[in-house]
Design an enzyme around this catalytic site. Structure first.
Site, PDB file in Angstrom:
ATOM      1  N   SER A  28       0.810  -1.221   0.000  1.00 48.27           N
ATOM      2  CA  SER A  28       0.000   0.000   0.000  1.00 48.27           C
ATOM      3  C   SER A  28       0.845   1.273   0.000  1.00 48.27           C
ATOM      4  CB  SER A  28      -0.922   0.014   1.231  1.00 48.27           C
ATOM      5  OG  SER A  28      -0.162  -0.081   2.430  1.00 48.27           O
ATOM      6  N   GLY A  65      -1.958  -4.275   1.479  1.00 42.77           N
ATOM      7  CA  GLY A  65      -2.037  -5.443   2.336  1.00 42.77           C
ATOM      8  C   GLY A  65      -1.079  -6.554   1.979  1.00 42.77           C
ATOM      9  N   ASN A  93       4.103  -4.909   5.779  1.00 49.02           N
ATOM     10  CA  ASN A  93       2.983  -5.627   6.402  1.00 49.02           C
ATOM     11  C   ASN A  93       3.466  -6.807   7.242  1.00 49.02           C
ATOM     12  OD1 ASN A  93       0.578  -4.169   5.521  1.00 49.02           O
ATOM     13  ND2 ASN A  93       1.218  -4.759   3.458  1.00 49.02           N
ATOM     14  N   ASP A 174      -4.318   7.352   9.857  1.00 44.56           N
ATOM     15  CA  ASP A 174      -3.948   6.050  10.433  1.00 44.56           C
ATOM     16  C   ASP A 174      -2.507   6.033  10.942  1.00 44.56           C
ATOM     17  OD1 ASP A 174      -2.401   5.882   8.114  1.00 44.56           O
ATOM     18  OD2 ASP A 174      -3.618   4.323   7.179  1.00 44.56           O
ATOM     19  N   HIS A 177       0.159   5.407   6.522  1.00 45.42           N
ATOM     20  CA  HIS A 177       0.274   5.695   5.092  1.00 45.42           C
ATOM     21  C   HIS A 177       0.565   7.169   4.840  1.00 45.42           C
ATOM     22  CE1 HIS A 177      -2.157   1.954   5.240  1.00 45.42           C
ATOM     23  NE2 HIS A 177      -1.356   1.632   4.235  1.00 45.42           N
TER      24      HIS A 177
END
Length: 206
Positions: A28, A65, A93, A174, A177
């Protein structure tokens, strides 16, 4: 006045100006999660390279992801035969999930091995483990990238989120990102290494 072309001259000229196809194999962070397509890392990197006189066709092969193992599973179709170079950005991740470092190491090792077999120029973008998993985990995880870069003799950009991680105004709500401004920082910092990777390829084409 009509100028006759020497046979093959047109094809040579076309080959010279044809953009370099660069695949960004990632998650991502490169896919552009939460951002318009024009603000994703590959798009902004392509624009920055153009300003340096390097025409590229950036292929955004980032999948939100995705783990390093996921990147390996789709390697063959994500990196087409006509690709000129690859930027590998995977492992974030795995780190966030506290995956055993042996798992992403094995996957990244196989990715680099296969790309080397294809004689594909590669820039490896490193990742750092979040501090909450402790020093032992971080030591094992963080060592993956420099060790593999040395093994396969590929250039390493040590930390993809350098200058952006934990900087609130450069990250989305978040905290993981990057915002468009955060992507700008990443592009600015990684640009010299990408330029060094690609310039020799231009010479091979002329």
């Amino acid at each position: 006045m009509i100028t006759a072309l020497i046979p093959g001259q047109g094809a040579q000229a076309e080959a010279t100006i044809k953009p370099l196809k660069v695949v960004v194999l990632g998650d991502s962070l490169t896919a552009g999660y939460g951002l318009p397509a024009a603000d994703a890392f590959p798009a902004k990197l392509q624009k920055a390279l153009k300003a340096k006189g390097i025409e590229t066709e950036m292929v955004n092969a980032g999948v939100s992801g995705d783990t390093a193992s996921g990147g390996l599973a789709r390697l063959d179709w994500s990196v087409p035969p006509d690709a000129d170079a690859v930027i590998v950005e995977l492992g974030a991740n795995d780190a966030l999930r506290g995956t055993d470092p042996k798992v992403p190491r094995k996957a990244l090792d196989e990715i680099l091995k296969r790309l080397q077999q294809r004689k594909m120029p590669v820039l490896l973008a490193g990742m750092l483990a979040p501090p909450n998993y402790g020093k032992d985990y971080a030591a094992q995880f963080n060592a993956i990238y420099p060790e593999l870069a040395a093994t396969y003799d590929v250039p390493l950009y040590p930390f993809f989120l350098d200058g952006v991680a934990a900087v609130s105004n450069l990250n989305q709500p978040d905290g993981i990102h990057p915002t468009a401004a955060g992507v700008d920082v990443i592009v600015e910092r990684i640009l010299p290494m990408v330029e060094a990777l690609l310039r020799p390829l231009l010479g091979q084409r002329s």
